[in-house]
Design a protein around this motif. Structure first.
Motif, PDB file in Angstrom:
ATOM      1  N   CYS A  64       4.545-107.172  -0.663  1.00 23.56           N
ATOM      2  CA  CYS A  64       4.841-105.807  -1.126  1.00 23.56           C
ATOM      3  C   CYS A  64       3.734-104.814  -0.807  1.00 23.56           C
ATOM      4  O   CYS A  64       3.899-103.613  -1.008  1.00 23.56           O
ATOM      5  N   ALA A  66       0.807-104.496  -2.331  1.00 19.74           N
ATOM      6  CA  ALA A  66      -0.043-104.144  -3.465  1.00 19.74           C
ATOM      7  C   ALA A  66      -1.470-104.619  -3.214  1.00 19.74           C
ATOM      8  O   ALA A  66      -1.709-105.724  -2.729  1.00 19.74           O
ATOM      9  N   TYR A  81       2.944-107.668  -9.088  1.00 17.50           N
ATOM     10  CA  TYR A  81       3.954-106.630  -8.939  1.00 17.50           C
ATOM     11  C   TYR A  81       5.292-107.172  -8.441  1.00 17.50           C
ATOM     12  O   TYR A  81       6.331-106.878  -9.017  1.00 17.50           O
ATOM     13  N   SER A 186      -2.255 -94.611  -8.930  1.00 13.57           N
ATOM     14  CA  SER A 186      -1.726 -95.710  -8.131  1.00 13.57           C
ATOM     15  C   SER A 186      -0.280 -95.453  -7.743  1.00 13.57           C
ATOM     16  O   SER A 186       0.558 -95.124  -8.593  1.00 13.57           O
ATOM     17  N   GLN A 188       1.613 -97.845  -6.653  1.00 16.05           N
ATOM     18  CA  GLN A 188       2.350 -99.059  -6.988  1.00 16.05           C
ATOM     19  C   GLN A 188       2.894 -99.006  -8.409  1.00 16.05           C
ATOM     20  O   GLN A 188       3.875 -99.661  -8.736  1.00 16.05           O
ATOM     21  N   GLU A 218      -6.393-102.333  -9.848  1.00 17.57           N
ATOM     22  CA  GLU A 218      -5.533-101.866  -8.769  1.00 17.57           C
ATOM     23  C   GLU A 218      -6.259-100.775  -7.976  1.00 17.57           C
ATOM     24  O   GLU A 218      -6.995 -99.963  -8.544  1.00 17.57           O
TER      25      GLU A 218
END
Length: 331
Positions: A64, A66, A81, A186, A188, A218
């Motif tokens: 993904c 992340a 995530y 972020s 995400q 993150e």
């Protein structure tokens, strides 16, 4: 034998007692050695960098995309995530040093306890839970205006024949400083989730790299300039309140802000438990505020247990209504 690794500041990057790996202990707000179990102050740990930048290890999920940062080298094989169990790519990099951090107060055991208590019997005991503590980056905006803001207001008087309106201008003798809400840094993390978690800024403290020992943060990937300059309406309201309070008037008709002398966005790290679980072949993810325990997300439940719970509630309500009706009939 010298077990400790020292930086230029004389700080330790491993346990001063045995050289073991350190990790942040949520329960005691200390660094705990994984080998000898001794506890140390987070301030003993330091990483390369300066007051603006610091060196971190970046891990990125190949599924993904992340990315998370940490201060130590570990093998990361699970994505908080997307839930993928894959080996993350790893690289050393430099990132902006956070200004402040709100530490975790909810540990893993408390996290699971809150989750199960919240869901009650709707969650089967055999359900596997994956709790991951992650610091999510936020921008905390601050603007300061110079002395000399002007507020215009009017006063109305009248006699038997006429109504008189007089306009006044008052110049403030103090500067104005306003601080905005926390904005997620972020891409995400969903903005709606960040808002619902309802973080408080009151427990923020100066950032220390030791808080990331054994933890992950993150990577901030949103531009801080996107929200710059959005605090002017708050500054105008603050200026009006300060003047109206002294003059005891609510007839303000205009405001002129003075020159802006400060416009900055501090980078804060806020604690989040990301929980991934699987039930009947489907993945569920939700977030918990690591400061307060507030839950956000679609929680999985056993439909059979839910129906039993629902029918049980309906039965109890029906019995209560019948009992109340019968009692009224007797009276």
């Amino acid at each position: 034998m010298e077990y400790t690794e020292r930086t230029e500041q004389g700080m330790h990057k491993s346990c001063p007692a045995c050289g073991g790996q350190l990790r942040y202990c949520i329960e005691r707000d200390t660094l705990e050695c994984r080998s000898c179990g001794k506890h140390h102050a987070p301030s003993i740990y330091q990483v390369a960098g300066d007051e603006n930048q610091m060196e971190v290890v970046e891990y990125r999920c190949p599924q993904c995309g992340a990315a998370v940062h940490t201060t130590e080298t570990n093998m990361v094989s699970y994505c908080s995530y997307c839930g993928s169990e894959v080996l993350f790519s790893e690289r050393m990099t430099h990132t902006r040093r956070p200004d402040k951090i709100v530490r975790f107060r909810i540990d893993r055991e408390m996290c699971e306890s809150i989750y199960r208590k919240y869901m009650g019997k709707l969650v089967p005991k055999e359900q596997k839970l994956n709790f991951q503590p992650v610091y999510v980056p936020f921008y905390y905006y601050r603007e300061q205006f110079a002395v000399g803001g002007i507020v215009s207001y009017k006063e109305v008087t009248e006699d038997e024949e006429n109504v008189y309106t007089t306009t006044y201008e008052v110049k403030a003798k103090t500067d104005i400083e306003v601080m905005g809400e926390l904005e997620c840094a972020s891409g995400q993390f969903e903005p709606e989730t960040a808002e619902k978690l309802m973080f408080s800024a009151k427990d923020a403290r100066a950032f220390l790299p030791g808080y990331l020992c054994g933890m992950y943060a993150e990577a901030p990937d949103l531009d801080a300039n996107l929200k710059m300059g959005d605090l002017s309406p708050f500054a105008e309201a603050e200026l009006q309140r300060s003047i109206a309070g002294k003059l005891r008037t609510d007839r303000i008709i205009g405001t002129v802000l003075p020159e802006k002398v400060k416009d900055e966005a501090e980078l804060w790290l806020l604690p989040v438990w990301l929980l991934n679980t699987q039930w009947n072949g489907k993945k569920y993810t939700f977030a918990m505020n690591g400061q307060t325990g507030k839950l956000v997300g679609d929680l999985p439940m056993d439909k059979g247990l839910y129906r039993k719970w629902l029918f049980g509630i309906a039965g109890i309500v029906s019995a209560a209504v019948f009992a109340l009706t019968y009692l009224m009939w007797l009276l």
